[in-house]
Design a protein around this motif. Structure first.
Motif, short mmCIF file in Angstrom:
data_model
loop_
_atom_site.label_atom_id
_atom_site.label_comp_id
_atom_site.label_asym_id
_atom_site.label_seq_id
_atom_site.Cartn_x
_atom_site.Cartn_y
_atom_site.Cartn_z
N CYS A 5 16.06 38.29 47.72
CA CYS A 5 15.91 38.44 46.27
C CYS A 5 14.46 38.63 45.81
N GLU A 6 13.49 38.61 46.75
CA GLU A 6 12.10 38.68 46.32
C GLU A 6 11.76 40.00 45.63
N ALA A 7 12.40 41.11 46.06
CA ALA A 7 12.13 42.40 45.41
C ALA A 7 12.63 42.39 43.97
N GLN A 8 13.81 41.81 43.74
CA GLN A 8 14.35 41.74 42.38
C GLN A 8 13.53 40.81 41.50
N VAL A 9 13.01 39.73 42.09
CA VAL A 9 12.14 38.82 41.32
C VAL A 9 10.84 39.54 40.96
N ALA A 10 10.29 40.28 41.92
CA ALA A 10 9.03 41.00 41.67
C ALA A 10 9.20 42.06 40.60
N SER A 11 10.39 42.70 40.56
CA SER A 11 10.62 43.75 39.57
C SER A 11 11.03 43.21 38.20
N GLY A 12 11.38 41.92 38.15
CA GLY A 12 11.83 41.34 36.89
C GLY A 12 13.33 41.41 36.69
N ALA A 13 14.06 41.99 37.66
CA ALA A 13 15.51 42.05 37.54
C ALA A 13 16.13 40.66 37.64
N LEU A 14 15.46 39.76 38.36
CA LEU A 14 15.87 38.37 38.46
C LEU A 14 14.66 37.48 38.17
N VAL A 15 14.94 36.25 37.78
CA VAL A 15 13.89 35.27 37.48
C VAL A 15 14.13 34.04 38.34
N ARG A 16 13.05 33.51 38.90
CA ARG A 16 13.21 32.25 39.63
C ARG A 16 13.44 31.11 38.66
N VAL A 17 14.41 30.29 38.98
CA VAL A 17 14.74 29.11 38.19
C VAL A 17 14.20 27.89 38.93
N ALA A 18 13.56 26.97 38.19
CA ALA A 18 12.90 25.81 38.82
C ALA A 18 12.07 26.29 40.00
N PRO A 19 11.05 27.15 39.76
CA PRO A 19 10.33 27.81 40.85
C PRO A 19 9.53 26.88 41.76
N ALA A 20 9.27 25.65 41.33
CA ALA A 20 8.55 24.72 42.19
C ALA A 20 9.50 24.01 43.16
N TRP A 21 10.78 24.36 43.10
CA TRP A 21 11.79 23.71 43.95
C TRP A 21 12.53 24.77 44.77
N THR A 22 13.01 24.35 45.95
CA THR A 22 13.81 25.24 46.79
C THR A 22 15.13 24.54 47.14
N ALA A 23 16.13 25.35 47.48
CA ALA A 23 17.48 24.82 47.73
C ALA A 23 17.83 24.90 49.21
N GLY A 24 16.92 24.45 50.07
CA GLY A 24 17.17 24.48 51.51
C GLY A 24 16.41 25.60 52.18
N GLU A 25 16.60 25.74 53.48
CA GLU A 25 15.91 26.78 54.23
C GLU A 25 16.80 27.27 55.36
N ILE A 26 16.48 28.48 55.83
CA ILE A 26 17.23 29.08 56.92
C ILE A 26 16.23 29.67 57.91
N ALA A 27 16.51 29.50 59.19
CA ALA A 27 15.61 29.98 60.25
C ALA A 27 16.16 31.25 60.87
N THR A 28 15.27 32.07 61.38
CA THR A 28 15.65 33.24 62.15
C THR A 28 15.00 33.14 63.52
N THR A 29 15.81 33.29 64.56
CA THR A 29 15.34 33.19 65.94
C THR A 29 15.60 34.51 66.66
N LEU A 30 14.59 34.98 67.36
CA LEU A 30 14.71 36.19 68.17
C LEU A 30 15.07 35.78 69.59
N ILE A 31 16.06 36.43 70.17
CA ILE A 31 16.57 36.06 71.49
C ILE A 31 16.53 37.27 72.41
N VAL A 32 16.02 37.05 73.63
CA VAL A 32 16.11 38.05 74.70
C VAL A 32 16.74 37.38 75.90
N PRO A 33 17.44 38.14 76.74
CA PRO A 33 18.14 37.52 77.87
C PRO A 33 17.22 36.81 78.85
N SER A 34 16.01 37.37 79.08
CA SER A 34 15.11 36.77 80.07
C SER A 34 13.70 37.20 79.77
#
Length: 294
Positions: A244-273
């Motif tokens: 949603c960062e592009a929509q926030v930057a364009s003004g299409a969306l607004v961050r609500v309670a911007p000093a707070w976050t609602a959790g986090e998600i991780a991304t892991t890169l995997i290779v076989p070896s």
């Protein structure tokens, strides 16, 4: 089965017309070459070369074996050149799999640039939200987004990003209301990811936590559907910042309670070896990791 190294020595001896010349070409004592050919003859059960101190004659069966062995040596050298070529310059097919949102928001704009920069690399990109067996299905790189740590496995895992969930809403829904504090969310509508959910646990930059409850106005278990509902003015949504960062930057969306976050998600890169990783796979993996970290 005949020893392939002995067959290669046999070919060199025949090509050079004797043990002495072949020894000079290979940098090996002629006695060593003679012993290997004798061993080859023993395993084959036939005489391949008639040799005396004055003569060197390849037998009829030796000539027939030579034709096959020489072709084998040529194929072996060609195979080695393929490997050396791949190691010298990134080339070949790199198969990548990731979830649909990750493909849409991160990989779709990146991988065409990688393919353009490295024209000998062929990228096959597979978007799927199911669990993909990296080894069994033949993927070189997998990206997995997850809330909990991934289980230990023999696969090589590299955490490449951790992003927070933002609360966002459309300006039309907020209608001029400024929502900076979690308490101000009371009475607003929520767009949730699962049936029965009505609350989020918010965390401040200083580690404080607050729980907020909203009326479930809309439910969707797919990120782009939640994004579309928020943009349509149905209420407040919780989305990964990358979605949603592009929509926030364009003004299409607004961050609500911007000093707070609602959790986090991780991304892991995997290779076989890690061992034997081709340059093409390493380059694509490193560029993906750099993009996600950015």
């Amino acid at each position: 089965m005949l020893n392939l190294n002995d067959l290669q020595i046999f070919v060199q001896v025949v090509d050079h017309g004797g043990f002495t010349a072949a020894g000079r070409a290979l940098g090996l004592p002629k006695q060593t070459l003679s012993k290997r050919v004798i061993e080859l003859e023993r395993r084959a059960g036939v005489r391949l070369i008639q040799r005396t101190s004055r003569s060197f004659v390849v037998t009829e069966l030796g000539s027939e074996l030579y034709r096959h062995a020489a072709a084998m040596v040529i194929e072996a050298e060609a195979a080695e050149n393929v490997i050396l070529g791949r190691l010298a310059e990134p080339s070949g097919t790199v198969r990548v799999t990731a979830s649909v949102p990750t493909v849409q928001t991160r990989l779709a704009p990146l991988l065409p640039r990688v393919a353009t920069a490295y024209p000998k690399i062929r990228i096959v990109l597979h978007a799927s939200d199911r669990f993909v067996d990296v080894v069994q299905e033949g993927y070189d790189i997998a990206l997995r987004t997850h809330f909990d740590p991934l289980p230990d496995s023999e696969l090589v895992q590299r955490r490449v990003s951790t992003e927070h969930f933002w609360l966002v809403a459309s300006p039309s829904y907020l209608d001029g209301r400024k929502v900076d504090d979690p308490d101000q969310l009371s009475g607003l509508d929520g767009i949730f990811a699962r049936q029965g959910q009505t609350d989020w646990t918010l965390t401040s930059a200083h580690g404080g936590q607050r729980s907020v409850t909203l009326a479930a106005r809309y439910v969707a278990n797919e990120g782009n559907a939640i994004l579309a509902a928020a943009a349509a003015g149905l209420g407040v949504a919780s989305l990964p910042s990358s979605m949603c960062e592009a929509q926030v930057a364009s003004g299409a969306l607004v961050r609500v309670a911007p000093a707070w976050t609602a959790g986090e998600i991780a991304t892991t890169l995997i290779v076989p070896s890690r061992r034997g990783l081709l340059p093409s796979v390493r380059i694509v993996a490193d560029l993906i990791a750099a993009q996600l970290r950015g």
